[in-house]
Structures are given as C-alpha cells and as structure tokens.
Write a protein that holds these residues in place. Sequence first.
Motif, PDB file in Angstrom:
ATOM      1  N   LEU A 146     135.828 -20.888  43.813  1.00  0.00           N
ATOM      2  CA  LEU A 146     137.028 -21.638  43.267  1.00  0.00           C
ATOM      3  C   LEU A 146     137.015 -21.609  41.869  1.00  0.00           C
ATOM      4  CD1 LEU A 146     137.211 -24.861  45.638  1.00  0.00           C
ATOM      5  CD2 LEU A 146     138.936 -23.029  45.281  1.00  0.00           C
ATOM      6  N   VAL A 147     135.677 -21.653  41.365  1.00  0.00           N
ATOM      7  CA  VAL A 147     135.436 -21.352  39.806  1.00  0.00           C
ATOM      8  C   VAL A 147     135.978 -20.120  39.270  1.00  0.00           C
ATOM      9  CG1 VAL A 147     133.820 -21.303  37.952  1.00  0.00           C
ATOM     10  CG2 VAL A 147     133.533 -23.272  39.704  1.00  0.00           C
ATOM     11  N   LEU A 148     135.730 -19.281  39.943  1.00  0.00           N
ATOM     12  CA  LEU A 148     136.194 -17.705  39.633  1.00  0.00           C
ATOM     13  C   LEU A 148     137.699 -17.856  39.881  1.00  0.00           C
ATOM     14  CD1 LEU A 148     133.710 -15.379  41.399  1.00  0.00           C
ATOM     15  CD2 LEU A 148     134.045 -15.824  38.954  1.00  0.00           C
ATOM     16  N   TYR A 149     138.296 -18.522  40.516  1.00  0.00           N
ATOM     17  CA  TYR A 149     139.880 -18.663  40.613  1.00  0.00           C
ATOM     18  C   TYR A 149     140.267 -19.105  39.560  1.00  0.00           C
ATOM     19  CZ  TYR A 149     144.434 -19.720  42.813  1.00  0.00           C
ATOM     20  OH  TYR A 149     145.802 -19.479  43.033  1.00  0.00           O
ATOM     21  N   VAL A 150     139.665 -20.299  39.125  1.00  0.00           N
ATOM     22  CA  VAL A 150     140.160 -20.976  37.961  1.00  0.00           C
ATOM     23  C   VAL A 150     140.270 -20.294  36.580  1.00  0.00           C
ATOM     24  CG1 VAL A 150     139.603 -23.148  36.376  1.00  0.00           C
ATOM     25  CG2 VAL A 150     139.586 -23.165  39.002  1.00  0.00           C
TER      26      VAL A 150
ATOM     27  N   ILE B 158     149.025 -24.582  37.018  1.00  0.00           N
ATOM     28  CA  ILE B 158     148.141 -24.525  38.369  1.00  0.00           C
ATOM     29  C   ILE B 158     146.726 -24.698  38.084  1.00  0.00           C
ATOM     30  CG2 ILE B 158     147.761 -22.071  38.517  1.00  0.00           C
ATOM     31  CD1 ILE B 158     148.222 -24.302  41.494  1.00  0.00           C
ATOM     32  N   ALA B 159     146.439 -24.427  36.651  1.00  0.00           N
ATOM     33  CA  ALA B 159     144.849 -24.576  36.539  1.00  0.00           C
ATOM     34  C   ALA B 159     144.282 -25.787  36.552  1.00  0.00           C
ATOM     35  CB  ALA B 159     144.606 -23.986  35.105  1.00  0.00           C
TER      36      ALA B 159
ATOM     37  N   GLY C 196     147.470 -16.773  32.168  1.00  0.00           N
ATOM     38  CA  GLY C 196     148.287 -17.467  31.387  1.00  0.00           C
ATOM     39  C   GLY C 196     148.354 -16.744  29.787  1.00  0.00           C
ATOM     40  N   PHE C 197     147.297 -16.117  29.694  1.00  0.00           N
ATOM     41  CA  PHE C 197     147.293 -15.406  28.283  1.00  0.00           C
ATOM     42  C   PHE C 197     147.549 -13.836  28.298  1.00  0.00           C
ATOM     43  CE2 PHE C 197     144.211 -18.946  27.981  1.00  0.00           C
ATOM     44  CZ  PHE C 197     144.709 -19.605  26.685  1.00  0.00           C
ATOM     45  N   SER C 198     148.062 -13.438  29.536  1.00  0.00           N
ATOM     46  CA  SER C 198     148.452 -12.053  29.604  1.00  0.00           C
ATOM     47  C   SER C 198     149.566 -11.531  28.687  1.00  0.00           C
ATOM     48  CB  SER C 198     148.961 -11.783  31.085  1.00  0.00           C
ATOM     49  OG  SER C 198     147.903 -12.095  31.911  1.00  0.00           O
ATOM     50  N   ASN C 199     149.067 -10.357  27.993  1.00  0.00           N
ATOM     51  CA  ASN C 199     150.108 -10.030  27.031  1.00  0.00           C
ATOM     52  C   ASN C 199     150.609  -8.443  27.358  1.00  0.00           C
ATOM     53  OD1 ASN C 199     147.777  -8.636  26.173  1.00  0.00           O
ATOM     54  ND2 ASN C 199     147.945  -9.525  24.243  1.00  0.00           N
ATOM     55  N   ASN C 200     149.823  -7.766  28.445  1.00  0.00           N
ATOM     56  CA  ASN C 200     150.520  -6.448  28.990  1.00  0.00           C
ATOM     57  C   ASN C 200     150.193  -6.637  30.504  1.00  0.00           C
ATOM     58  OD1 ASN C 200     147.474  -5.636  29.475  1.00  0.00           O
ATOM     59  ND2 ASN C 200     147.455  -5.957  27.138  1.00  0.00           N
ATOM     60  N   ILE C 201     150.502  -5.576  31.240  1.00  0.00           N
ATOM     61  CA  ILE C 201     150.648  -5.462  32.518  1.00  0.00           C
ATOM     62  C   ILE C 201     149.218  -5.176  33.205  1.00  0.00           C
ATOM     63  CG2 ILE C 201     151.025  -3.164  32.682  1.00  0.00           C
ATOM     64  CD1 ILE C 201     151.745  -5.801  35.100  1.00  0.00           C
TER      65      ILE C 201
END
Length: 510
Positions: A100-104, A187-188, A111-116
Amino acid sequence: MEKENRRRIEEEKQNDTKVVTDSRSALFTLIILSSTLLAVMFSETMLLPAIPEIMRDFNIPYSTSAWIFSAYLIVAAVMTPIAGKLSDIYGSKKVLLTLLVLYVVGVVAGGFSNNITFLLASRVIQGLGMAAVPVAFSILRYSFPPEKLAMPVAVFSSAASGGSVVGLLVGASIIQNFGWHATFFAIAPLASIVTFVIARFVHSSDKPPQLETSEKNASGNRRAIRGRGSMIDIRGAIALSAAITSFLIALTFIENGDSFAENSTQIAGISFAASAASLTIFVFLEKRAEEPLINLRLLRHRVLLPSYIMMIVTGTTIFLMYPTIVQLVRSPQPVGFGGNAVDAAHIQLPFMVVFLVFSAATAFIISKLGKVKPTVFGGAISIAGAIGLLMFHSTGFLVSANLTIIAIGLALTTTTTWNLIVSSAPKEFMGISTGIGALLLSIGMAIGPALAGTYMQTFHTSIKGIAGSFPSPESYNMVFLTAAVLSAVSLASSLVLNRRLLKQEERVAQ
C-alpha cells in the motif's frame, strides 16, 4: 456440584462473549480491508474518462494509451502470487502495508507525469500496490470460518463496484474542472488514510513461519528443512511477465502498422514467438520448481479449471468495455456522441451501480440456486447484453441499457466464480488457488484494453474539418462482438462445470 455448575455457566458466558467479540472484530476487519479494494478501484475508474486528454497531451495513439492500463495490470498479475509467497514468509499485514505504501508513492508520482514514459513508470509502481488486494483477501480468510466466507466475498467484491461508481463520478468532475493530473492527487490522501487505519487497527491472525527449522532423522542426526513459503519463484515470475508483455507488444505493433517502424509486421511476429517461447519456458520451470508460482496441478482440477477460464474471460470482457465506451462517448459526431468526461461517466454509471448491487446480492442468490447455476445465468445474460450493444448503440440511453444487462451477467459470474475458487480448492492449496484466480483476472484485464486498442487503431476514420482520426463504427462492432464471444466461452465453461458437479453428486449418492 453447585460450584462446578457455576463455573461451567461462567465459562459459557465467557465463550459467548468471545464469539461476539471475534465476530465484531471480523466484521470490522472486513470493512477496513474492503476499503483497500474500494480505494484501488476508485483510482482506476477515476482515470478512465481521462484517456482522450492523455492521448492529446502526450500525442499518443489508441494502442499506446492502452498501456496505461495494461502496464499496471501486467505488474499486478505477476506480483499477485509473489505477494502471496511474501505474506507466507513475513505475515500478511506487513506485506499488505508495504504494498500500500508503494501504491501511494506510485499514485503521487502519476500526478507529476509530464510524458508518457513517466506516466507508465508510475503505473508500474501502482501495479505493485495492486497486489495488496489478494493479500487483504487472505487476511479475510483467516478472519472468517470457511462456511461463512460467501458473505465477506460478496462484500469484498461489492467494494470494487462501489469504488468504481464513486471513482467514475468524482473522476469525471475532477477531469472536467482541474485536469487529469488532479485525479492522482485526489486519490493519494484516501490511499494514505486506508494504509494508516490498517496499520493501526487491523490484526492478522496468520503467523509468518520460520524460514528454516531442523528435525531429527531416524539416526538421531538433525537436518535442516525449509519453512512454509520460504522460496519465491523469481524465474517463473520473469518468464510469465515476459510472455504477457511480449504478447501485448505484438498487439501494439500490429495496431500501429508502419507508424512505429518500417518492419512492424516482423517485429510483431518476433514478439509473438517470444511470447510463446516464454510461456513454454514458464511451464517447464513451474513443473520443476519446488514451490512454483502457479501450481499446475490446480489447472487440472475438475472444478477449478472451468472457474479459472471464467475468471480470465470475465476480466478481459470488463476491461474490453471500459475504454471502448469512453471513446464512443467522447469521439465527435457522427462516429461518436461528442460528449465530455462527465457524459462518459453518466453513461457508464448504470453499469457500475448494477454491478455493485448484484455483487452484493450474489451470496443470497447462491444460497437459493446453488454455487454454480448463477454463473450459467450470468453467462447467458452477458451474451444478451453484448448482442444488444452490437445491434443497438446509437444513443447514450441504448448503450446504458445494454451495459446494465451486461453488468448483471458479469456480476453474477465474477462473484460466484470467486466463491467457487475459494470453496472448491483443496484446503492446503486455498491461498495458492486464490492467488491464481487473481493472477488470471489481472491477465484478462491487461489483455482487454490492448484488444480494444487493436480494434480502434485498425478500424479508424477521419472527420472532415476535425484533425486526427477516430475509431470507426466497425471498431465498436468488433469490440461488442468479441464481448459476446467471450461471454459464450464463459457460459460454456459454466455448463461444463455444472455437469461435472452433477456427476460428482450422483457418484456420492451411489
């Protein structure tokens, strides 16, 4: 005598109090652990309406967008049995909290994705966390007696549907007002709260075994023996992930033709060959592994084999439909409905709600019809809904109505199949059997979006005055026809299973 009677009455009162306390503790554990699945599915369906925006922002085709779900689900599929082994070694609660920690972490990174590439990497991390779901289910197995498992299985399945309903509605609004990046940030906090509550309040009764013990043999000498779950089949996990990934890569190159590379057909052929070779190696390794990733003997079980087939088929059908409906609603007219993210959510909402209701009601249905017949009805109803979609999908109302019919069938099939897997597995293989079911469900879910992307990329058209190309009506027809065929496979498997159980009962009666 009087003192003895008084002591016996006091002991009975203490036992009754203990039963009530254990029952309340089990229900409390069920509620908290179900929130794990609710949070995971909340995040998944929240992202569904965002696919067109992600495609536009990163300038990627339909087939590449399918990897947003497939990459996540491939990792989840491979990690599921590994997580089961780790929980045997270190205890379910420790493994659950780690995942669950890894999932978070993965959700926040998304949320910080700026490319695929960065987005897919974050989805891979989230896939590691997805393996927390079967681990949570294993804790439930220790919390409830076997004869009472149908109720928690139904509640646990309902949590997935409940998360899907909320995620679809909330996600569409967030995307419409704040953009798709905000879905991850939304969701975080929920996932973090769930993790904290489990750490603080859930107590797992399973004890991690000693990794190595010793015992005396006949001559009096001591020899080392391995503890339960002390080995993890890493080679098998690598071979299985290579088989699935190669297969989906082949689909991607077929979808895109020469837009990826001049020799896309040859690369696809090589990928298919690599997939077949990896699968062969996987079977070879599993037959010789001391503690295999998948116990191949369970695949020959008269009850479990048809159940596993229904599980992978159902997973494929569900995730074949999800992205397809979003594209149909959001594509411009005349090839689509020209709607926005909120419109897509509203059209899919009846599917989610009905799935939730029938998942919760399946335990009662099983008590009335038996543990197999609901899958027969589920397969037949799913076929009717898929054929209805194939023939009538020109308006949002028609799509919602047929999706509702499919949801009834899929809910009956999914929840009943889980109950069959849990109740029919040999006692010593119950955990492994559940892990295989979760793995096959995840594999089906990974194949579904890739298959939908194949149809949309293969059958596409352009609209005068609008840049780009869009899925043609033929692509949607192929998706709905495939859903009908898959439902027919599920129905056939349930009929075979029903006949086998009837013969088994006849032999017992004789």
